[in-house]
Scaffold this motif. Structure first.
Motif: not given
Ligand code: F6P
Length: 555
Positions: A54-56, A306-315, A317-318, A491-497
């Motif tokens: 959960f990202l606040d 990875d899937q979330h990063f690839r598919e979620a709309p930018l706004e 997208n964590m 970890l993938a969250l930070y890599e994609h950030k």
């Protein structure tokens, strides 16, 4: 070198960047207190939940216009197309002509991914199978040392990405460790590190994992040779090496030259960057400790991010949101550093790991087209376990003159049996983000002092020191429970950030030329130390320091 990019317009000339500059002028003085009082529910707008994370991000200095504008900037920087280029194996590491495919290592759906016309999934899977078979033998005790004893200690010898990633994950997954096996990590070329580690070990029951992508890294090879000598002092016969030394590398010849049987080599490939390698065979020490089943769960977690990063709309997208907020502070507020504070003892090495991931990727001043940038790139990443940091440097975050945007990473369900202690830690984390956001103004401070037993006569002297301006931005990342799966996601969250920021700054985030010059000069200085004459070939400072050292050690 492959150049996969047409020259991009400079970041600062993009229309969205210009709009953000105007927007910044309008909102930069807004206090978050006010934003919360105008919209007490802003957390509903500014938060994302995904699969146990959960990202606040509501405690940021943003209005309703900020995120759309930042996402517009990401679009103008062509983020979506670069993202696809990365996932599909295009050679986006343009200075080294390599694909960037750490995501393929965790491609649990197994869809083919092509590099130079070849599907790389079969070779990834076969290395996973080899790691699985080997680690099971060690874990079950059927892999025996040279005197027939089971392995009890594993020593990972590596540095940088070949150390920080596996070490951090090993610690993070402590509750899942095999009871008989413990792992030591040796990275520093300072002999004290290896001495201290080997002192406690028995060569009969120790397995060395020599981890080096290149198998040319001076620190690692030096330590590996010391380990080999230490082992042979007891084992004597070189034939025993095969039971006690395995290698993880892309360099088969280097491994053979060192004297490790290629049968005992676990391979990875040049399209895995060193600081992105923990998903590859570099994770072998972790697999030995927690087993392949858990390791695969970590891969699955990363794959789901990875899937979330690839598919979620930018706004929504964590990684995109975290990245663009970082850009907001870095390029508009001119914040120079960025704090990462895990509130979980098991994540105590996360920040150090992310220092390499982020700063080796985006600490660059020339863009991917070779032009000097005219804007700030990667910030200084720093931090430590948050609870300890509170008693060390948080003073400066609360009341210093620097803006330090930070991430607070907090696990909700604890592995420990001390729920009360966990509540204390959780409360501390939230108290910090609340204090950083709200601050405490003069009137509130006065009221607090009056309500306490303090000597009111002194108030005037002290009150200004006790006021907190607040308005310090933070993100809170809540992890439901730290498991292999949520760790992989985090970890993938930070890599994609880091990836997103690299694209917006138009950097090649996948090379690290900045570490080369020091390596080269080390060789020269090392030779100079042993010269029979006074050293004069460097600058005055360096000559003096070398000669001083030579005097002290008696060369
Ligand atoms: O010197 C920096 C670096 O190349 C890192 O990028 C890498 O993680 C580390 O050294 C170790 O390299 P290797 O795995 O090749 O020994």
């Amino acid at each position: 070198m492959a150049n996969t990019n047409k020259e991009k317009p400079s970041l600062t000339t993009l229309p969205a960047y210009k709009k953000l500059q105007k927007h910044f002028a309008q909102v930069s003085q807004l206090h978050m207190r006010r934003l919360f009082s105008v919209d007490p529910q802003r957390v509903n707008k500014y938060s994302i939940e995904y699969n146990g994370l959960f990202l606040d991000y509501s405690k940021n200095r943003i209005s309703h216009e900020t995120i759309p504008l930042l996402c517009e900037l990401a679009k103008e920087a062509d983020l979506e197309s670069w993202r696809e280029r990365m996932f599909s194996g295009e050679k986006i590491n343009n200075t080294e002509g390599r694909a960037v495919l750490h995501t393929a290592l965790r491609n649990r759906t197994n869809t083919p991914i092509m590099v130079d016309g070849e599907d790389i999934m079969p070779m990834i899977n076969s290395t996973i199978d080899k790691m699985d078979a080997f680690s099971e033998k060690v874990r079950k005790g059927s892999w025996k040392g040279y005197t027939g004893k089971k392995i009890t200690n594993i020593v990972n010898v590596g540095i940088g990405g070949s150390d920080l990633g596996p070490k951090m994950v090993y610690e993070a997954l402590t509750p899942y460790h095999h009871k008989r096996l413990s792992v030591n990590f040796i990275s520093n070329v300072d002999g004290a590190h290896i001495d201290q580690s080997l002192e406690k070990l028995n060569p009969e029951t120790t397995l060395f994992v020599i981890s080096s992508k290149t198998f040319t890294t001076q620190e690692t090879l030096t330590n590996a040779h010391v380990a080999r000598e230490w082992f042979l002092q007891s084992a004597v016969d070189e034939a025993h090496i095969s039971k006690h030394f395995v290698a993880v590398s892309t360099n088969r010849e280097g491994v053979i030259k060192f004297g490790i049987d290629p049968e005992n080599m676990f391979e990875f490939w040049d399209w895995v960057g060193g600081r992105y390698s923990l998903w590859s065979a570099i994770g072998l020490s972790v697999v030995l400790a927690v087993g392949m089943k858990k390791f695969k769960k970590m891969l699955s977690g990363a794959h789901s991010m990875d899937q979330h990063f690839r598919e979620a709309p930018l706004e929504q997208n964590m990684p995109v949101i975290l990245a663009m907020l970082g850009i907001w502070y870095n390029n508009f507020f001119e914040a120079e550093s960025y704090g990462i504070f895990p509130y979980d003892h098991y994540l105590r090495s996360l920040t150090m790991y992310l220092e390499q991931a982020d700063m080796e990727s985006n600490g660059k001043s020339v863009d991917r087209d070779g032009r000097k940038v005219d804007y700030a790139t990667g910030p200084i990443i720093w931090g430590m376990s948050g609870i300890n940091g509170q008693h060390a440097f948080y003073q400066s975050i609360h009341q210093g003159t620097k803006m330090i945007p930070s991430d607070f990473i907090v696990s909700m369900l604890t592995h420990s049996t001390h729920q009360d202690q966990h509540n204390i830690m959780f409360a501390n984390a939230l108290a910090q983000t609340e204090a950083l956001m709200r601050g405490r103004n003069f009137d509130e401070t006065l009221a607090d002092i009056k309500a306490s037993d303090a000597d009111l006569g002194d108030i005037e002297k002290r009150i200004h020191h006790m006021v907190f301006e607040g308005n310090h931005p933070t993100n809170t990342i809540l992890i439901r429970k730290l498991t292999p799966r949520t760790l992989g996601m985090l970890l993938a969250l930070y890599e994609h950030k880091i990836f997103v920021q690299g694209i917006v700054w138009n950097l090649n985030s996948f090379d690290q030329w900045g570490v080369e010059l020091g390596k080269q000069l080390t060789k020269t200085i090392l030779e100079d130390i042993d010269q029979p004459y006074e050293v004069r070939s460097h600058d005055g400072s360096t000559n003096t320091l070398i000669n001083y050292y030579r005097d002290v050690i008696g060369v």
